[in-house]
Design a protein around this motif. Sequence first.
Motif, PDB file in Angstrom:
ATOM      1  N   ALA A 114       0.828  -1.210   0.000  1.00 11.69           N
ATOM      2  CA  ALA A 114       0.000   0.000   0.000  1.00 11.69           C
ATOM      3  C   ALA A 114       0.861   1.259   0.000  1.00 11.69           C
ATOM      4  O   ALA A 114       0.497   2.279  -0.613  1.00 11.69           O
ATOM      5  CB  ALA A 114      -0.926  -0.006   1.214  1.00 11.69           C
ATOM      6  N   ARG A 115       1.984   1.225   0.686  1.00 20.05           N
ATOM      7  CA  ARG A 115       2.890   2.382   0.716  1.00 20.05           C
ATOM      8  C   ARG A 115       3.350   2.746  -0.696  1.00 20.05           C
ATOM      9  O   ARG A 115       3.372   3.925  -1.068  1.00 20.05           O
ATOM     10  CB  ARG A 115       4.089   2.057   1.599  1.00 20.05           C
ATOM     11  N   VAL A 116       3.693   1.740  -1.501  1.00 19.81           N
ATOM     12  CA  VAL A 116       4.174   1.974  -2.856  1.00 19.81           C
ATOM     13  C   VAL A 116       3.043   2.490  -3.744  1.00 19.81           C
ATOM     14  O   VAL A 116       3.196   3.484  -4.475  1.00 19.81           O
ATOM     15  CB  VAL A 116       4.778   0.676  -3.439  1.00 19.81           C
ATOM     16  N   ILE A 117       1.884   1.814  -3.663  1.00 16.60           N
ATOM     17  CA  ILE A 117       0.771   2.199  -4.533  1.00 16.60           C
ATOM     18  C   ILE A 117       0.291   3.604  -4.215  1.00 16.60           C
ATOM     19  O   ILE A 117       0.073   4.432  -5.119  1.00 16.60           O
ATOM     20  CB  ILE A 117      -0.370   1.174  -4.405  1.00 16.60           C
ATOM     21  N   ASP A 118       0.116   3.902  -2.926  1.00 21.11           N
ATOM     22  CA  ASP A 118      -0.401   5.220  -2.554  1.00 21.11           C
ATOM     23  C   ASP A 118       0.556   6.332  -2.951  1.00 21.11           C
ATOM     24  O   ASP A 118       0.134   7.425  -3.342  1.00 21.11           O
ATOM     25  CB  ASP A 118      -0.680   5.273  -1.046  1.00 21.11           C
ATOM     26  N   HIS A 119       1.853   6.064  -2.848  1.00 24.24           N
ATOM     27  CA  HIS A 119       2.817   7.097  -3.230  1.00 24.24           C
ATOM     28  C   HIS A 119       2.762   7.373  -4.735  1.00 24.24           C
ATOM     29  O   HIS A 119       2.714   8.540  -5.153  1.00 24.24           O
ATOM     30  CB  HIS A 119       4.226   6.673  -2.836  1.00 24.24           C
ATOM     31  N   LEU A 120       2.737   6.337  -5.548  1.00 18.59           N
ATOM     32  CA  LEU A 120       2.740   6.524  -6.991  1.00 18.59           C
ATOM     33  C   LEU A 120       1.404   7.055  -7.507  1.00 18.59           C
ATOM     34  O   LEU A 120       1.353   7.714  -8.549  1.00 18.59           O
ATOM     35  CB  LEU A 120       3.075   5.203  -7.693  1.00 18.59           C
ATOM     36  N   ALA A 121       0.309   6.758  -6.766  1.00 13.34           N
ATOM     37  CA  ALA A 121      -1.015   7.200  -7.212  1.00 13.34           C
ATOM     38  C   ALA A 121      -1.413   8.554  -6.660  1.00 13.34           C
ATOM     39  O   ALA A 121      -2.429   9.127  -7.082  1.00 13.34           O
ATOM     40  CB  ALA A 121      -2.073   6.160  -6.829  1.00 13.34           C
ATOM     41  N   SER A 122      -0.634   9.060  -5.712  1.00 13.80           N
ATOM     42  CA  SER A 122      -1.004  10.345  -5.113  1.00 13.80           C
ATOM     43  C   SER A 122      -0.781  11.486  -6.093  1.00 13.80           C
ATOM     44  O   SER A 122       0.126  11.442  -6.929  1.00 13.80           O
ATOM     45  CB  SER A 122      -0.173  10.593  -3.846  1.00 13.80           C
ATOM     46  N   PRO A 123      -1.624  12.544  -6.027  1.00 13.17           N
ATOM     47  CA  PRO A 123      -1.443  13.694  -6.935  1.00 13.17           C
ATOM     48  C   PRO A 123      -0.079  14.348  -6.715  1.00 13.17           C
ATOM     49  O   PRO A 123       0.371  14.532  -5.585  1.00 13.17           O
ATOM     50  CB  PRO A 123      -2.583  14.633  -6.546  1.00 13.17           C
ATOM     51  N   GLY A 124       0.588  14.656  -7.812  1.00  7.86           N
ATOM     52  CA  GLY A 124       1.892  15.307  -7.730  1.00  7.86           C
ATOM     53  C   GLY A 124       3.029  14.371  -7.387  1.00  7.86           C
ATOM     54  O   GLY A 124       4.141  14.837  -7.072  1.00  7.86           O
ATOM     55  N   ALA A 125       2.779  13.069  -7.412  1.00  8.69           N
ATOM     56  CA  ALA A 125       3.858  12.119  -7.117  1.00  8.69           C
ATOM     57  C   ALA A 125       4.953  12.225  -8.173  1.00  8.69           C
ATOM     58  O   ALA A 125       4.686  12.299  -9.374  1.00  8.69           O
ATOM     59  CB  ALA A 125       3.302  10.704  -7.088  1.00  8.69           C
ATOM     60  N   ASP A 126       6.189  12.263  -7.701  1.00  8.77           N
ATOM     61  CA  ASP A 126       7.335  12.394  -8.596  1.00  8.77           C
ATOM     62  C   ASP A 126       7.902  10.995  -8.877  1.00  8.77           C
ATOM     63  O   ASP A 126       8.841  10.550  -8.212  1.00  8.77           O
ATOM     64  CB  ASP A 126       8.392  13.298  -7.966  1.00  8.77           C
ATOM     65  N   SER A 127       7.282  10.316  -9.855  1.00 10.80           N
ATOM     66  CA  SER A 127       7.762   8.977 -10.179  1.00 10.80           C
ATOM     67  C   SER A 127       9.137   9.014 -10.840  1.00 10.80           C
ATOM     68  O   SER A 127       9.907   8.055 -10.724  1.00 10.80           O
ATOM     69  CB  SER A 127       6.763   8.274 -11.116  1.00 10.80           C
ATOM     70  N   GLU A 128       9.449  10.126 -11.513  1.00 14.99           N
ATOM     71  CA  GLU A 128      10.768  10.217 -12.154  1.00 14.99           C
ATOM     72  C   GLU A 128      11.867  10.263 -11.103  1.00 14.99           C
ATOM     73  O   GLU A 128      12.937   9.664 -11.295  1.00 14.99           O
ATOM     74  CB  GLU A 128      10.833  11.461 -13.037  1.00 14.99           C
ATOM     75  N   ALA A 129      11.632  10.964  -9.990  1.00 14.22           N
ATOM     76  CA  ALA A 129      12.635  10.993  -8.918  1.00 14.22           C
ATOM     77  C   ALA A 129      12.809   9.613  -8.310  1.00 14.22           C
ATOM     78  O   ALA A 129      13.939   9.183  -8.006  1.00 14.22           O
ATOM     79  CB  ALA A 129      12.220  12.004  -7.848  1.00 14.22           C
ATOM     80  N   LEU A 130      11.687   8.887  -8.125  1.00 13.63           N
ATOM     81  CA  LEU A 130      11.783   7.529  -7.602  1.00 13.63           C
ATOM     82  C   LEU A 130      12.534   6.622  -8.570  1.00 13.63           C
ATOM     83  O   LEU A 130      13.381   5.813  -8.166  1.00 13.63           O
ATOM     84  CB  LEU A 130      10.384   6.988  -7.330  1.00 13.63           C
ATOM     85  N   ALA A 131      12.255   6.764  -9.873  1.00 12.87           N
ATOM     86  CA  ALA A 131      12.949   5.956 -10.874  1.00 12.87           C
ATOM     87  C   ALA A 131      14.440   6.271 -10.900  1.00 12.87           C
ATOM     88  O   ALA A 131      15.277   5.373 -11.005  1.00 12.87           O
ATOM     89  CB  ALA A 131      12.331   6.185 -12.256  1.00 12.87           C
TER      90      ALA A 131
END
Length: 570
Positions: free
Chosen positions: A422-439
């Motif tokens: 849930a921690r991973v999904i909620d972070h990536l699905a949250s508005p304004g999530a910076d998936s590029e920084a995580l990648a």
Amino acid sequence: MSGTGSVEELGAHAARARAMALLRIRSRATALAILPAAAAVVLLVAVAQGHIGPGVWSTVSWAVAACAVVILLLAAAVAAAVARARPAVSPTVPLTEAAAPDLYRLVRDLADRLDVPAPSAIALTPDCDSWLEDRTHPANRSGAEEPGEGSGRGRRTPAAPVLVIGSPFLWWMRVAELRAVLAPVVAGTGPSANPDIAAARRFVRGLDAAVADAAVPGQGRVRRIPAAFVGWIAKVLLRGCRGHAAEMERCVAAAASGRAQEVDYGLRIVAQEQVGLAYAGWDRLLTRVALPAWRMGRWPSRLDAGVVSALTELSRRDRLAEGFTSRLGERPACDLIEEPGAADEAASLLAARLFHGGPAEAGPGWSPVDWQQYPDEVVDRKWRTEAARLHRVLDAMGVASSVTVGAPGSTASGGAPVPTLARVIDHLASPGADSEALAAGIGAAVARDEEKAAPGPGTEGSPPDAGAGTGPLDLWGPVPLPLFPLQPPRTGTELLADHVVAMVCCAAVDTAGAAPGLDWLDGPALLVDGGRRSDLGAPVLSLVEEGDAEPLRSWLTAVGVRTDKPVRLS
């Protein structure tokens, strides 16, 4: 017979003509080197006999003589460098006659039927190809020189080349199929015995080796300047030889094919289908199955045996390959080897070195794995490692747990966020999530882990002179491994998607009774209720690329995965 004979004769005649053209290039280069010396001799003789006065012409004569001496010394140095340069040798696993007497007998019988010299030895390569390789250069021979291989003055007489056989062929092909496929290859020993063709090939290989030696990095200035000069001369000669050499090899192949047409020709047409199928299965096995294991520090020790399973699965799935498995009841070609398991293990280790750059021997961080152990030792460990890396990057980014686990609060007793899906999904699905920084963070973490796992400079091998002849890669010197990388570097988005998939699989194993598995064509697989689930990629990509978690949540609900439960990361 007349048609076949004419094709063979025409090919052999054309090959000899091209060989003579190459030798003429060598002769012209020699003549060009001695031309100043000839001019100097003419001038000095003319001065000595009084045909030229002792004034300016005498000075010119001695100047030309001095230039001739310098040019002769340079030509001698270039010739010596070309003669001493070690031609590249394909990394192979040697197969002695004691280890494969039946295979040697098959090859010799084939050579007798073709009326050509038998290959001097047999070696295995972890690839789907077979060829003849000349290894008569002194640097390629260990031990004392065999009688007839050369003379005391260093002149090498033509010797039979080594037959290199693709190891996947031995496990997938039947004995009759292997004999049919090898017929045109073995027939190539006939043209190889021609002195002109052999001399032309040695000339071209020497030039190629000289160019490679000149490009070796790390040479001091004292060696770099002469090596660069030799490399420049060799490149000039190679440019003049390129067309003739390519045409000579095409003519040699045509002559060998014409000679082999009357030996198992009908069976060869059918066997060529198996060659294409072996290519497909071998590529899938390396990129989808072996590569994940290599990245985990494990190397599958039975790759060639795995080819049979992969191609059998391909035959089951692909309608075009139906019926190929019916031939598996016949005697496999690997039965021609006394200990096929040992040969498979050696070829598998060499494949890991060539395609991934693994160490030369097994060790604490580089150990073999059997196919039975692959799901637990590779697949599950891969998922746990990638899931742990994903949560480490989230920790570094300050992402907290988004659910309560067991008690009020969002962290575990030690203060660290709980590793839940849930921690991973909620972070990536949250508005304004910076998936590029995580990648990017995951990409940097993967690079650091791979750098730590890479062998040190002293573990990959000693200098080329220290252990010459002791391993299949010794003659490649300081060339970095892998020689033939399988895949380009993965992008950050691809790495992030792989890590999210790994996290989902860990949660499915821990909370939904799923299990890690092995798919022979696609590698690591998630087994749910005994069946493989191959529909996870699209929902994960929707989450990673678009921030849309609904497809993945629907998939998790259907499988019964609990996203709020902690996941074991080790």
